[in-house]
Design an enzyme around this catalytic site. Structure first.
Site, PDB file in Angstrom:
ATOM      1  N   SER A  20       0.830  -1.215   0.000  1.00 42.25           N
ATOM      2  CA  SER A  20       0.000   0.000   0.000  1.00 42.25           C
ATOM      3  C   SER A  20       0.862   1.261   0.000  1.00 42.25           C
ATOM      4  CB  SER A  20      -0.930  -0.005   1.213  1.00 42.25           C
ATOM      5  OG  SER A  20      -0.154  -0.050   2.395  1.00 42.25           O
ATOM      6  N   ALA A  22       3.297   4.014  -2.626  1.00 41.64           N
ATOM      7  CA  ALA A  22       2.962   4.830  -3.805  1.00 41.64           C
ATOM      8  C   ALA A  22       2.569   3.952  -4.984  1.00 41.64           C
ATOM      9  CB  ALA A  22       4.159   5.697  -4.185  1.00 41.64           C
ATOM     10  N   ALA A  23       3.263   2.825  -5.169  1.00 36.72           N
ATOM     11  CA  ALA A  23       2.992   1.980  -6.325  1.00 36.72           C
ATOM     12  C   ALA A  23       1.621   1.306  -6.193  1.00 36.72           C
ATOM     13  CB  ALA A  23       4.092   0.931  -6.470  1.00 36.72           C
ATOM     14  N   GLN A  54      11.623  11.942   1.386  1.00 32.90           N
ATOM     15  CA  GLN A  54      11.802  13.341   1.788  1.00 32.90           C
ATOM     16  C   GLN A  54      11.917  14.265   0.587  1.00 32.90           C
ATOM     17  OE1 GLN A  54      15.151  13.625   4.489  1.00 32.90           O
ATOM     18  NE2 GLN A  54      14.140  12.414   6.063  1.00 32.90           N
ATOM     19  N   GLY A  55      12.952  14.022  -0.236  1.00 31.83           N
ATOM     20  CA  GLY A  55      13.338  14.976  -1.281  1.00 31.83           C
ATOM     21  C   GLY A  55      12.215  15.321  -2.234  1.00 31.83           C
ATOM     22  N   GLU A 125      18.793  17.694  -6.714  1.00 30.62           N
ATOM     23  CA  GLU A 125      19.463  16.609  -5.994  1.00 30.62           C
ATOM     24  C   GLU A 125      20.590  16.072  -6.860  1.00 30.62           C
ATOM     25  OE1 GLU A 125      16.206  14.630  -3.101  1.00 30.62           O
ATOM     26  OE2 GLU A 125      15.799  14.362  -5.213  1.00 30.62           O
ATOM     27  N   HIS A 248      22.501   5.524   0.674  1.00 28.29           N
ATOM     28  CA  HIS A 248      22.302   6.980   0.718  1.00 28.29           C
ATOM     29  C   HIS A 248      23.457   7.582   1.502  1.00 28.29           C
ATOM     30  CE1 HIS A 248      20.586  10.922   1.334  1.00 28.29           C
ATOM     31  NE2 HIS A 248      19.580  10.608   0.526  1.00 28.29           N
ATOM     32  N   ARG A 294      24.846   9.470  -6.293  1.00 27.68           N
ATOM     33  CA  ARG A 294      24.977   8.898  -4.949  1.00 27.68           C
ATOM     34  C   ARG A 294      26.075   7.879  -4.772  1.00 27.68           C
ATOM     35  NH1 ARG A 294      18.830   8.140  -3.270  1.00 27.68           N
ATOM     36  NH2 ARG A 294      18.588  10.375  -3.067  1.00 27.68           N
ATOM     37  N   HIS A 355      19.779   2.070   1.162  1.00 26.42           N
ATOM     38  CA  HIS A 355      18.650   2.979   0.905  1.00 26.42           C
ATOM     39  C   HIS A 355      17.698   2.485  -0.184  1.00 26.42           C
ATOM     40  CE1 HIS A 355      16.577   6.788   0.708  1.00 26.42           C
ATOM     41  NE2 HIS A 355      16.851   6.938  -0.577  1.00 26.42           N
ATOM     42  N   ARG A 390      20.481   4.381  -9.225  1.00 28.41           N
ATOM     43  CA  ARG A 390      19.288   5.213  -9.419  1.00 28.41           C
ATOM     44  C   ARG A 390      19.585   6.687  -9.136  1.00 28.41           C
ATOM     45  NH1 ARG A 390      15.101   7.313  -5.768  1.00 28.41           N
ATOM     46  NH2 ARG A 390      16.448   6.539  -4.127  1.00 28.41           N
ATOM     47  N   SER A 395      12.519   7.399  -8.235  1.00 28.30           N
ATOM     48  CA  SER A 395      11.827   6.189  -7.802  1.00 28.30           C
ATOM     49  C   SER A 395      10.324   6.404  -7.652  1.00 28.30           C
ATOM     50  CB  SER A 395      12.423   5.739  -6.472  1.00 28.30           C
ATOM     51  OG  SER A 395      11.594   4.806  -5.887  1.00 28.30           O
TER      52      SER A 395
HETATM   53  P1  FAD Z   1       6.744   1.008  -0.255  1.00 31.13           P
HETATM   54  O1  FAD Z   1       6.314   2.412  -0.149  1.00 31.13           O
HETATM   55  O2  FAD Z   1       7.966   0.608   0.490  1.00 31.13           O
HETATM   56  O3  FAD Z   1       5.532   0.103   0.199  1.00 31.13           O
HETATM   57  C1  FAD Z   1       5.659  -1.278   0.349  1.00 31.13           C
HETATM   58  C2  FAD Z   1       4.331  -1.833   0.797  1.00 31.13           C
HETATM   59  O4  FAD Z   1       4.361  -3.251   0.699  1.00 31.13           O
HETATM   60  C3  FAD Z   1       3.974  -1.553   2.246  1.00 31.13           C
HETATM   61  O5  FAD Z   1       2.603  -1.272   2.314  1.00 31.13           O
HETATM   62  C4  FAD Z   1       4.256  -2.877   2.956  1.00 31.13           C
HETATM   63  O6  FAD Z   1       3.463  -3.095   4.110  1.00 31.13           O
HETATM   64  C5  FAD Z   1       3.846  -3.829   1.862  1.00 31.13           C
HETATM   65  N1  FAD Z   1       4.395  -5.189   1.969  1.00 31.13           N
HETATM   66  C6  FAD Z   1       5.685  -5.580   1.859  1.00 31.13           C
HETATM   67  N2  FAD Z   1       5.763  -6.921   1.962  1.00 31.13           N
HETATM   68  C7  FAD Z   1       4.509  -7.366   2.130  1.00 31.13           C
HETATM   69  C8  FAD Z   1       3.919  -8.645   2.295  1.00 31.13           C
HETATM   70  N3  FAD Z   1       4.651  -9.764   2.328  1.00 31.13           N
HETATM   71  N4  FAD Z   1       2.583  -8.730   2.445  1.00 31.13           N
HETATM   72  C9  FAD Z   1       1.811  -7.625   2.452  1.00 31.13           C
HETATM   73  N5  FAD Z   1       2.304  -6.387   2.298  1.00 31.13           N
HETATM   74  C10 FAD Z   1       3.626  -6.273   2.138  1.00 31.13           C
HETATM   75  N6  FAD Z   1      12.338   8.143  -3.681  1.00 31.13           N
HETATM   76  C11 FAD Z   1      12.090   9.236  -4.394  1.00 31.13           C
HETATM   77  O7  FAD Z   1      11.785   9.147  -5.594  1.00 31.13           O
HETATM   78  N7  FAD Z   1      12.152  10.460  -3.808  1.00 31.13           N
HETATM   79  C12 FAD Z   1      12.465  10.630  -2.500  1.00 31.13           C
HETATM   80  O8  FAD Z   1      12.494  11.750  -1.990  1.00 31.13           O
HETATM   81  C13 FAD Z   1      12.759   9.488  -1.731  1.00 31.13           C
HETATM   82  N8  FAD Z   1      13.104   9.601  -0.434  1.00 31.13           N
HETATM   83  C14 FAD Z   1      13.257   8.470   0.306  1.00 31.13           C
HETATM   84  C15 FAD Z   1      13.502   8.577   1.673  1.00 31.13           C
HETATM   85  C16 FAD Z   1      13.559   7.453   2.464  1.00 31.13           C
HETATM   86  C17 FAD Z   1      13.821   7.580   3.942  1.00 31.13           C
HETATM   87  C18 FAD Z   1      13.405   6.176   1.882  1.00 31.13           C
HETATM   88  C19 FAD Z   1      13.461   4.943   2.725  1.00 31.13           C
HETATM   89  C20 FAD Z   1      13.197   6.056   0.519  1.00 31.13           C
HETATM   90  C21 FAD Z   1      13.113   7.196  -0.273  1.00 31.13           C
HETATM   91  N9  FAD Z   1      12.885   7.110  -1.640  1.00 31.13           N
HETATM   92  C22 FAD Z   1      12.649   8.237  -2.361  1.00 31.13           C
HETATM   93  C23 FAD Z   1      12.613   5.824  -2.271  1.00 31.13           C
HETATM   94  C24 FAD Z   1      11.083   5.662  -2.403  1.00 31.13           C
HETATM   95  O9  FAD Z   1      10.482   6.192  -1.259  1.00 31.13           O
HETATM   96  C25 FAD Z   1      10.684   4.222  -2.550  1.00 31.13           C
HETATM   97  O10 FAD Z   1      11.427   3.609  -3.562  1.00 31.13           O
HETATM   98  C26 FAD Z   1       9.201   4.126  -2.922  1.00 31.13           C
HETATM   99  O11 FAD Z   1       8.429   4.836  -1.987  1.00 31.13           O
HETATM  100  C27 FAD Z   1       8.777   2.681  -2.954  1.00 31.13           C
HETATM  101  O12 FAD Z   1       7.379   2.627  -3.068  1.00 31.13           O
HETATM  102  P2  FAD Z   1       6.657   1.230  -3.173  1.00 31.13           P
HETATM  103  O13 FAD Z   1       5.227   1.527  -3.300  1.00 31.13           O
HETATM  104  O14 FAD Z   1       7.327   0.402  -4.193  1.00 31.13           O
HETATM  105  O15 FAD Z   1       6.975   0.524  -1.766  1.00 31.13           O
HETATM  106  C1  SIN Z   2      16.415  12.137  -0.412  1.00 30.61           C
HETATM  107  O1  SIN Z   2      15.537  12.941  -0.125  1.00 30.61           O
HETATM  108  O2  SIN Z   2      17.621  12.361  -0.297  1.00 30.61           O
HETATM  109  C2  SIN Z   2      16.016  10.824  -0.963  1.00 30.61           C
HETATM  110  C3  SIN Z   2      15.709  10.970  -2.378  1.00 30.61           C
HETATM  111  C4  SIN Z   2      15.670   9.652  -3.068  1.00 30.61           C
HETATM  112  O3  SIN Z   2      16.077   8.637  -2.504  1.00 30.61           O
HETATM  113  O4  SIN Z   2      15.246   9.634  -4.217  1.00 30.61           O
END
Ligand code: FAD
Ligand code: SIN
Length: 539
Positions: A20, A22-23, A54-55, A125, A248, A294, A355, A390, A395
């Protein structure tokens, strides 16, 4: 195999989305409203990397910028491994993705123009040659996640199931059905009731995020242990480029601070990296200094720390006014203050931490995996966008663009009157409750520690082999434990963590060169022959 449990719970949906963030949520709210959708999260619905981003999110939104420049920067950061078609696809869709997020209510930071109009404020960035990162102050992920979730909650065709952890996919091959392997659904543990539910779905989607939790020090939340990648691998999907784990450069260094990222936008707005004596060392490594990609910055910090026997280096933005820092980085500022550092008056100690997972489950441009009716989006996927490294803020963009692509694909392949099979319930007839939970916690810690020590920012073949030997023993022990004891979420995660660690080690051993995030002292040069060659592991 029939189940011994008295009341198996079977749930049938059109689309099962595991994750749940962003994807997952972008897909759920984009799909047609007549589809019956379940979205799972293994913890609270907001607990994934998205919430902590954050970013911000990158896209070409300024007249001085161009699609070509965003493509070039992404390919440069990716060090010869980005797939040009994917990069073009994602970058071209960038502005549309941001406008869609604005439409669903994401409160991006704006700036006033002299003509009274207001535009998105864009930050910068590492690796970006223009300002092109849209953001909501320094809590962009929180703004995106809460906006997506509020739309999802308003739609009656979407069931949001928190504390539900997917265990494994149910495929036609596993059921002994001949023909092309198809995904038919998944087994899911309801963590609160401890019941295992059988989900039947016409389409299943992996949106489980990344794997950085395999390392002892990480910016990621606890759940980023690669469940989706391991499930897909067991089900028969190819996994690519797992050696490219991104570190990171700047996480707050404090004995009591767990995973506190300090956004790269601090460097984008002028922050400098210094040693304790004030020396600005990044100029010695790359002409772009603090705004180099990075991999370069993290490796430079690692080198300075090893060379000088240091606990950390320092990030210094104290030349900016307190008002500027608080306006742009209110949360980072508050967080550092909580640990005794005032960014407005002093440099803050920082270290690199795991990261982002650049590799993952191989998909095409529609988000389809190697198994029919099984899709993957977000950080768990390998689409070819990120190459060997990346670029920051690409992302979240990938999450949105590929969620839209999967939406289109599901619309194309959906069959209104398809009859689903009755799937067998989970079989617990041969397991008992564990009497030795210490095995799980011990193995969790062991994997994460040796991954950090042997498979980190700088690698050698000897260290990788050492890690591989330990992994073999652990995988055997975990499999044995899994076969004999009742399943818990910790055990599910440990089994997946170990598989993902093994995939990273195997991929790192296969790549006999240094490129992007994979740096090995045994092959310190980039081999031009290996450009455009992904490391593809077949199950
Ligand atoms: P996530 O947002 O990680 O969600 C994963 C979901 O899967 C969660 O709901 C979890 O509960 C669920 N899940 C996992 N395994 C299971 C399972 N077995 N069963 C059921 N549910 C499960 N990227 C950017 O582009 N810009 C940024 O500024 C940036 N800043 C970042 C800062 C931080 C601190 C971090 C950690 C990452 C950052 N990134 C950033 C990277 C980016 O946030 C992630 O790559 C992106 O949010 C991933 O989204 P997602 O939907 O793929 O997964
Ligand atoms: C950050 O805000 O530095 C994270 C950005 C990212 O991982 O894309």
């Amino acid at each position: 195999m029939p189940s011994s449990s008295p009341a198996p719970i079977a749930i049938s949906v059109d689309v099962l989305i595991i994750g749940s963030g962003a994807a997952g949520l972008s897909l759920a709210i984009s799909l047609p409203k007549h589809l019956n959708i379940a979205v799972l999260s293994k913890l609270e619905l907001t607990e994934g990397s998205t919430f902590y981003a954050q970013g911000g999110i990158s896209a070409v939104l300024d007249k001085a910028d161009s699609v070509k420049s965003h493509i070039d920067d992404t390919m440069n950061a990716g060090a010869g491994l980005c797939h040009p078609t994917t990069v073009k696809h994602v970058v071209e869709k960038g502005p549309e993705a941001i406008h869609w997020l604005e439409e669903i209510g994401v409160p991006f930071t704006r700036k006033d123009n002299n003509d009274g109009d207001s535009k998105l404020h864009l930050t910068r960035e590492g690796g970006h040659s223009h300002r092109r990162v849209a953001h909501a102050a320094d809590a962009s992920g929180r703004a995106i996640e809460t906006s997506l979730l509020s739309v999802a909650k308003s739609q009656s065709n979407i069931s949001l199931l928190d504390y539900h952890i997917a265990i494994d996919f149910i495929t036609s091959q596993r059921l002994g059905i001949e023909g092309q392997n198809k995904c038919l659904g998944a087994y899911v543990l309801d963590i609160k009731s401890q019941k295992i539910k059988t989900f039947t779905a016409q389409f299943s989607v992996i949106a489980t995020g990344g794997c950085s939790k395999v390392y002892l020090y990480t910016s990621n939340p606890d759940g980023s242990n690669g469940d989706g990648v391991a499930m897909a691998w067991r089900a028969g999907c190819r996994i690519a480029n797992m050696e490219f784990m991104q570190f990171h450069p700047t996480c707050l260094y404090h004995p009591h601070a767990k995973s506190q990222l300090i956004t790269e936008a601090v460097r984008g707005e002028g922050g400098k990296l210094r040693l304790a004596n004030g020396y600005r060392f990044m100029k010695d490594y790359d002409p772009r200094a603090e705004l180099a990609p990075r991999d370069i910055v993290a490796r430079a910090i690692d080198n300075e720390m090893k060379k000088g026997g240091l606990d950390s280096v320092f990030l210094d933005i104290s030349h900016r006014s307190k008002a500027f820092i608080i306006e742009h980085f209110p949360n980072v500022y508050k967080n550092c203050l909580k640990f005794g550092y005032d960014m407005a008056v002093e440099p803050v100690p920082v270290v690199p931490a795991a990261h982002y997972t650049c590799g993952g489950i191989m998909t095409d441009l529609e988000g389809r995996t190697d198994i029919d009716q099984l899709y993957c989006i977000g950080e768990a996927a390998f689409t070819g966008l990120h190459g060997a490294n990346r670029m920051a803020s690409n992302s979240l963009l990938e999450c949105i663009v590929f969620a839209k692509a999967v939406n289109q694909s599901i619309i194309k392949y959906y069959q209104a009157n398809s009859r689903s099979l009755t799937l067998p319930a989970w079989d617990e007839s041969r397991v008992t409750d564990s009497d030795e939970l210490v095995v799980i916690s011990h193995n969790w810690d062991e994997v994460r520690r040796f991954m950090w020590d042997y498979v980190g920012i700088v690698r050698t073949t000897k260290r990788l082999q050492r890690a591989r030997n330990r992994m073999k023993l652990l995988l055997f022990e975990i499999d044995d434990y899994y076969a004999n004891f009742r399943i818990t979420s910790d055990l599910i995660e440990l089994r997946n963590l170990a598989i993902v660690a093994d995939l990273i080690i195997t991929s790192a051993l296969e790549r006999k060169e240094s490129r992007g995030l994979h740096y090995t002292l045994d092959y310190p040069e980039t081999d031009p022959e290996l450009a455009n060659q992904d490391t593809i592991l077949e199950p």
